[in-house]
Structures are given as C-alpha cells and as structure tokens.
Design a protein around this motif. Structure first.
Motif, PDB file in Angstrom:
ATOM      1  N   SER A  47       0.829  -1.210   0.000  1.00  0.00           N
ATOM      2  CA  SER A  47       0.000   0.000   0.000  1.00  0.00           C
ATOM      3  C   SER A  47       0.861   1.256   0.000  1.00  0.00           C
ATOM      4  O   SER A  47       0.575   2.234  -0.695  1.00  0.00           O
ATOM      5  CB  SER A  47      -0.892   0.026   1.243  1.00  0.00           C
ATOM      6  N   VAL A  73      -8.000   3.961   6.961  1.00  0.00           N
ATOM      7  CA  VAL A  73      -7.302   2.818   7.557  1.00  0.00           C
ATOM      8  C   VAL A  73      -5.986   3.319   8.187  1.00  0.00           C
ATOM      9  O   VAL A  73      -5.627   2.940   9.264  1.00  0.00           O
ATOM     10  CB  VAL A  73      -6.999   1.674   6.551  1.00  0.00           C
ATOM     11  N   HIS A  75      -3.047   2.632   7.041  1.00  0.00           N
ATOM     12  CA  HIS A  75      -1.958   1.674   6.856  1.00  0.00           C
ATOM     13  C   HIS A  75      -1.032   2.100   5.719  1.00  0.00           C
ATOM     14  O   HIS A  75      -0.038   1.436   5.462  1.00  0.00           O
ATOM     15  CB  HIS A  75      -2.540   0.278   6.586  1.00  0.00           C
ATOM     16  N   GLY A 116      -7.871   2.340  12.326  1.00  0.00           N
ATOM     17  CA  GLY A 116      -7.463   1.183  11.545  1.00  0.00           C
ATOM     18  C   GLY A 116      -8.623   0.613  10.755  1.00  0.00           C
ATOM     19  O   GLY A 116      -8.468  -0.322  10.008  1.00  0.00           O
ATOM     20  N   HIS A 117      -9.798   1.217  10.934  1.00  0.00           N
ATOM     21  CA  HIS A 117     -10.979   0.740  10.206  1.00  0.00           C
ATOM     22  C   HIS A 117     -11.048   1.378   8.830  1.00  0.00           C
ATOM     23  O   HIS A 117     -10.723   2.561   8.671  1.00  0.00           O
ATOM     24  CB  HIS A 117     -12.267   1.071  10.974  1.00  0.00           C
ATOM     25  N   THR A 118     -11.512   0.612   7.863  1.00  0.00           N
ATOM     26  CA  THR A 118     -11.685   1.150   6.514  1.00  0.00           C
ATOM     27  C   THR A 118     -12.889   2.087   6.464  1.00  0.00           C
ATOM     28  O   THR A 118     -13.846   1.934   7.230  1.00  0.00           O
ATOM     29  CB  THR A 118     -11.954   0.020   5.494  1.00  0.00           C
ATOM     30  N   GLY A 154     -10.494   0.138  -2.295  1.00  0.00           N
ATOM     31  CA  GLY A 154     -11.038  -0.961  -1.495  1.00  0.00           C
ATOM     32  C   GLY A 154     -11.905  -0.429  -0.362  1.00  0.00           C
ATOM     33  O   GLY A 154     -13.015  -0.916  -0.124  1.00  0.00           O
ATOM     34  N   SER A 155     -11.413   0.579   0.323  1.00  0.00           N
ATOM     35  CA  SER A 155     -12.135   1.133   1.477  1.00  0.00           C
ATOM     36  C   SER A 155     -13.363   1.930   1.063  1.00  0.00           C
ATOM     37  O   SER A 155     -14.286   2.126   1.855  1.00  0.00           O
ATOM     38  CB  SER A 155     -11.201   2.038   2.282  1.00  0.00           C
ATOM     39  N   ASN A 180      -7.401   6.991  -3.936  1.00  0.00           N
ATOM     40  CA  ASN A 180      -6.204   6.281  -4.393  1.00  0.00           C
ATOM     41  C   ASN A 180      -6.630   4.940  -4.985  1.00  0.00           C
ATOM     42  O   ASN A 180      -6.815   3.959  -4.270  1.00  0.00           O
ATOM     43  CB  ASN A 180      -5.240   6.077  -3.211  1.00  0.00           C
ATOM     44  N   ASN A 182      -5.845   1.836  -6.783  1.00  0.00           N
ATOM     45  CA  ASN A 182      -4.816   0.901  -7.273  1.00  0.00           C
ATOM     46  C   ASN A 182      -5.459  -0.401  -7.743  1.00  0.00           C
ATOM     47  O   ASN A 182      -4.781  -1.414  -7.881  1.00  0.00           O
ATOM     48  CB  ASN A 182      -3.739   0.669  -6.206  1.00  0.00           C
ATOM     49  N   MET A 184      -7.177  -2.456  -6.305  1.00  0.00           N
ATOM     50  CA  MET A 184      -7.138  -3.563  -5.366  1.00  0.00           C
ATOM     51  C   MET A 184      -7.599  -3.112  -3.985  1.00  0.00           C
ATOM     52  O   MET A 184      -7.287  -2.010  -3.561  1.00  0.00           O
ATOM     53  CB  MET A 184      -5.705  -4.094  -5.164  1.00  0.00           C
ATOM     54  N   SER A 185      -8.283  -4.031  -3.307  1.00  0.00           N
ATOM     55  CA  SER A 185      -8.423  -3.897  -1.860  1.00  0.00           C
ATOM     56  C   SER A 185      -7.179  -4.593  -1.295  1.00  0.00           C
ATOM     57  O   SER A 185      -6.104  -4.484  -1.882  1.00  0.00           O
ATOM     58  CB  SER A 185      -9.733  -4.552  -1.418  1.00  0.00           C
ATOM     59  N   ILE A 186      -7.294  -5.308  -0.184  1.00  0.00           N
ATOM     60  CA  ILE A 186      -6.128  -6.103   0.231  1.00  0.00           C
ATOM     61  C   ILE A 186      -5.954  -7.248  -0.757  1.00  0.00           C
ATOM     62  O   ILE A 186      -4.851  -7.522  -1.209  1.00  0.00           O
ATOM     63  CB  ILE A 186      -6.314  -6.593   1.683  1.00  0.00           C
ATOM     64  N   PRO A 336     -13.508 -10.032   6.233  1.00  0.00           N
ATOM     65  CA  PRO A 336     -13.581  -8.583   6.060  1.00  0.00           C
ATOM     66  C   PRO A 336     -12.594  -8.125   4.993  1.00  0.00           C
ATOM     67  O   PRO A 336     -11.805  -7.191   5.217  1.00  0.00           O
ATOM     68  CB  PRO A 336     -13.234  -8.066   7.451  1.00  0.00           C
ATOM     69  N   ALA A 337     -12.621  -8.783   3.836  1.00  0.00           N
ATOM     70  CA  ALA A 337     -11.741  -8.469   2.704  1.00  0.00           C
ATOM     71  C   ALA A 337     -10.272  -8.639   3.054  1.00  0.00           C
ATOM     72  O   ALA A 337      -9.413  -7.962   2.499  1.00  0.00           O
ATOM     73  CB  ALA A 337     -12.026  -7.067   2.174  1.00  0.00           C
ATOM     74  N   THR A 338      -9.973  -9.584   3.955  1.00  0.00           N
ATOM     75  CA  THR A 338      -8.584  -9.876   4.310  1.00  0.00           C
ATOM     76  C   THR A 338      -8.315 -11.378   4.170  1.00  0.00           C
ATOM     77  O   THR A 338      -7.855 -12.014   5.123  1.00  0.00           O
ATOM     78  CB  THR A 338      -8.298  -9.464   5.763  1.00  0.00           C
TER      79      THR A 338
HETATM   80  C1  LIG Z   1     -13.981  -2.119   8.843  1.00  0.00           C
HETATM   81  C2  LIG Z   1     -12.813  -2.838   8.265  1.00  0.00           C
HETATM   82  N1  LIG Z   1     -13.000  -3.892   7.446  1.00  0.00           N
HETATM   83  C3  LIG Z   1     -11.935  -4.519   6.896  1.00  0.00           C
HETATM   84  C4  LIG Z   1     -10.657  -4.117   7.193  1.00  0.00           C
HETATM   85  C5  LIG Z   1      -9.485  -4.835   6.566  1.00  0.00           C
HETATM   86  N2  LIG Z   1      -8.830  -3.964   5.603  1.00  0.00           N
HETATM   87  C6  LIG Z   1      -7.714  -3.262   5.895  1.00  0.00           C
HETATM   88  S1  LIG Z   1      -7.202  -2.332   4.626  1.00  0.00           S
HETATM   89  C7  LIG Z   1      -8.477  -2.858   3.631  1.00  0.00           C
HETATM   90  C8  LIG Z   1      -8.669  -2.376   2.228  1.00  0.00           C
HETATM   91  C9  LIG Z   1      -7.428  -1.849   1.623  1.00  0.00           C
HETATM   92  O1  LIG Z   1      -7.683  -1.436   0.319  1.00  0.00           O
HETATM   93  P1  LIG Z   1      -7.663   0.071  -0.111  1.00  0.00           P
HETATM   94  O2  LIG Z   1      -8.550   0.877   0.746  1.00  0.00           O
HETATM   95  O3  LIG Z   1      -7.896   0.098  -1.575  1.00  0.00           O
HETATM   96  O4  LIG Z   1      -6.185   0.537   0.242  1.00  0.00           O
HETATM   97  P2  LIG Z   1      -4.809   0.027  -0.388  1.00  0.00           P
HETATM   98  O5  LIG Z   1      -4.212  -0.895   0.630  1.00  0.00           O
HETATM   99  O6  LIG Z   1      -5.100  -0.669  -1.679  1.00  0.00           O
HETATM  100  O7  LIG Z   1      -3.998   1.244  -0.585  1.00  0.00           O
HETATM  101  C10 LIG Z   1      -9.280  -3.776   4.313  1.00  0.00           C
HETATM  102  C11 LIG Z   1     -10.461  -4.432   3.727  1.00  0.00           C
HETATM  103  C12 LIG Z   1     -10.497  -3.007   8.076  1.00  0.00           C
HETATM  104  N3  LIG Z   1      -9.292  -2.506   8.380  1.00  0.00           N
HETATM  105  N4  LIG Z   1     -11.574  -2.378   8.578  1.00  0.00           N
END
Ligand SMILES: Cc1ncc(C[n+]2csc(CCOP(=O)(O)OP(=O)(O)O)c2C)c(N)n1
Length: 357
Positions: A47, A73, A75, A116-118, A154-155, A180, A182, A184-186, A336-338
């Motif tokens: 990411s 998130v 991250h 840390g939540h999406t 993804g978020s 952003n 890309n 992709m989600s995770i 949760p998409a992980t």
């Molecule tokens: C409520 C919730 N659901 C699921 C997750 C797990 N999770 C962390 S990052 C993410 C998606 C990441 O994709 P994106 O937002 O496109 O960011 P990228 O990493 O591609 O930059 C998910 C589903 C979370 N953190 N919070």
C-alpha cells in the motif's frame, strides 16, 4: 543505499525547500527505504509503495499540519511519517519500533486520528472541515486550512465512506478527497461499484456514470498516479478550493517490488503465487508473513512453505469447512476483505464459490 535527501527531511518545510528536480530521487529513496524496512520489520509495504509519489506531492503542495491530511485505515501513512519528522524510524532498524503502523496524534501533530478501520477518512474529514467552517472558515479561529481525505478504492465501498460522500456536497466548503485507486483492496475488489471505477479509469475520468459526480461532487482524474509532477499539478489546482472535490488518482500497488514470480519474499512467505496483480495486492501480506516468522508453526503440508500462525489457523479452519459445503447449502465463510492473512487462498475462494463472501 543512498538516502541523502530523505535523511535530511525533518518536516514538510524541508519537502517544500527541495529543488523540484530532487523530488523523483526522493521518491526513489523512500521506495528503497520501504522495501528494506519491510524485509526487516514487516508491514503494509504494498500500500505504501503505491502512495510514495502521492504523499510526496501532498506534502509538497499542502502545508501540514495547518492543512490536515486524514488517511483511511492509515496503513498507507508510512511515507507521510517519513516526511513529517519520523524518517529515522524507517531508516534505522534500531528505531523501527518507535512508530506505530497507523496514524497517531500522540506521535505527531501531522497525524489526525488513531484508526485502523476502513472507510472512515471522508466522514472524519467532513467533521474537521465543519469545525473549521463553524469557526470562521479557512482564515478563521480553528487554524485549519485545507482538509484532505485520502481513501483507497477498497475502502471506498464501506458504508461510512458513502455517508461521507453523501454528506460532503451538502456541507459544502473546502474538502479534498483523494481516491487512491490501485484497482485492489487487500485482495481483489468486489462489488458493483468497481465496474464504474474501471470505466472511469478506461475513459480518463470522462465516462459515466460518474459515482462521485452523482453525489454532487466536483471531480478530477489523474491517470499518472505515480508521477510526482502530474500529482503536484493536480493538487495545486484543487488547493484552497471553496467546495468539495474528488481527485481520483490511478496508482500501482507494490510499485518497486520485484515481480511476484521472482520474488523471494513471496516464495518465503508461503503466499500462493496468484499472478502479478494479486500478489502485488497482497504484498503487505507478504511482508506480514515475514513478520509473523516469529510465530511460525508447521509448514504448509502441500507446499512445504512456512505459514504465519494466523494463516495456519485459517487454512486449517477452511480445510475443515470445505467438505461440509456440499451438504450444508447455507454455510458461508465471511472475511472482512482480508483473505490472505487468514489462510483463505484464491484457490479456496474459487472452490468455495457462493459459500465465500
Ligand atoms: C472495517 C474494516 N473492514 C476490513 C478491514 C481490513 N482492511 C484493511 S485495509 C483494507 C482495504 C485496503 O484497500 P484500499 O482501501 O484500496 O487501500 P490500499 O491498501 O489498496 O492502498 C481492508 C479491507 C479493516 N481494516 N476495517
């Protein structure tokens, strides 16, 4: 490795002071630093690698912390941390644990929230912008100027992200939403919205239906989302905007990592080789796999590769559930998409079909 530019960055003022010609080299140094940090420490490297240019451009154009950057998130905030006085935490292995993997106001005035939540960034940014505007606007008493939300594709499918988009246009005022994208989600994206995003990418942001304009928002598209100069130009155009605007940027997750098939990290991590795009998406997992090495247990019986504890437990759980699908039509595995970090491989997902959400 040469990190002469990065190691001299102690805050956004140093990014402003650089010669424009130095910016691509700074991006290169950041990328090298991220990859090395990922090897040693683990983390959401994929990411962050995709966000290098966008983050440099944000700190070049805007003036944090008066301009507030809210990550979703969070991250993908490692580059932001490097540019806001915390480069040492990534450059020096002895300091790798001196920062957390997410934004944290206790660490820096440049971090807005602990999260840390999406899906949260647009609504949080709406709140900051509202408090600014109640206090008299950009030059009022809040000290807040531009408010910028950064959110991944993804978020973006989170309900609360839709609440934020829906609120933004009616609230009005300065708000910049960086999407952003890309692709992709995770792991891979899912849902009807992603066809719309794909059409926007394919048409350079001109096609319809335009999800963001449907919410009543202004919209710009930047295809070259890993070109620091294209991003600087786009951000300069929306800086100090008097209304909410979405800047949709197309970036490449994991940019700078070796192609998956040759990637030693991917081999070592036990991540199944799923083709470049998918492995790029799960690069963060690749490095997390490495990070989980401390807790590694038995190797994967079919591949002989080591598994992280969480993945190991997850794949055991999936192996136990799979034989039940035929007799239990209502049995569903929900992630949760992980999926990757929980041992839910692409092959399992394909075999599970409608039993996987
Ligand atoms: C409520 C919730 N659901 C699921 C997750 C797990 N999770 C962390 S990052 C993410 C998606 C990441 O994709 P994106 O937002 O496109 O960011 P990228 O990493 O591609 O930059 C998910 C589903 C979370 N953190 N919070």
């Amino acid at each position: 490795m040469s990190v002469g530019i990065l190691s001299a960055i102690h805050g956004p003022a140093d990014v402003h002071a650089l010669d424009a010609a130095e910016l691509p080299a700074l991006c290169g140094e950041i990328r090298t630093t991220l990859v090395r940090y990922g090897h040693v420490h683990g983390g959401h490297i994929g990411s962050n690698l995709g966000m290098v240019e966008a983050t440099v451009a944000l700190h070049r154009v805007f003036d944090s912390p008066r301009d507030r950057i809210v990550f979703d998130v969070s991250h993908q905030s490692y580059v932001h941390k490097m540019l806001t006085g915390r480069a040492d935490a990534y450059l020096d292995p002895a300091h790798h644990d001196s920062v957390t993997g997410f934004t944290n106001p206790a660490e820096s005035a440049h971090d807005q929230f602990v999260l840390g939540h999406t899906g949260t960034s647009i609504s949080l940014a709406c709140g900051l912008a509202k408090s600014r505007d109640l206090a008299g606007g950009m030059d009022g008493g809040s000290g807040i100027r531009n408010v910028i939300a950064v959110i991944g594709d993804g978020s973006l499918s989170s309900a609360i992200a839709f609440e934020g988009l829906n609120n933004a246009a009616e609230q009005g005022g300065n708000l910049i939403i960086i999407v952003n994208d890309n692709e992709m989600s995770i792991a891979e994206d899912h849902g009807g919205m992603y066809g719309t995003l794909a059409r926007l990418r394919a048409t350079g942001g001109k096609g319809g239906p335009n999800l963001f304009m449907a919410f009543g928002l202004d919209y710009r598209y930047v295809e070259a989302g890993n070109d620091v100069f294209a991003l600087i130009e786009a951000f300069e155009q929306v800086k100090d905007t008097d209304h909410p605007v979405v800047v949709h940027i197309h970036t490449r997750k994991g940019l700078g990592l070796p192609p998956a098939k040759e990637s030693a990290e991917a081999r070592d991590s036990g991540i199944p080789m799923e083709g470049d795009a998918a492995v790029a998406a799960e690069d963060s997992m690749v490095f997390e796999g490495r990070h989980e090495a401390n807790h590694w247990q038995d190797p994967d019986s079919s591949t002989g590769r080591p598994l992280g504890a969480r993945k190991h437990y997850g794949s055991m759980a999936m192996a136990a559930l799979e034989p039940r699908f035929a007799a239990e039509p209502g049995l569903v595995v929900i992630s949760p998409a992980t999926p990757g970090s929980n041992g839910i491989t692409r092959a399992f997902r394909e075999r599970a079909g409608r039993h996987y959400v």
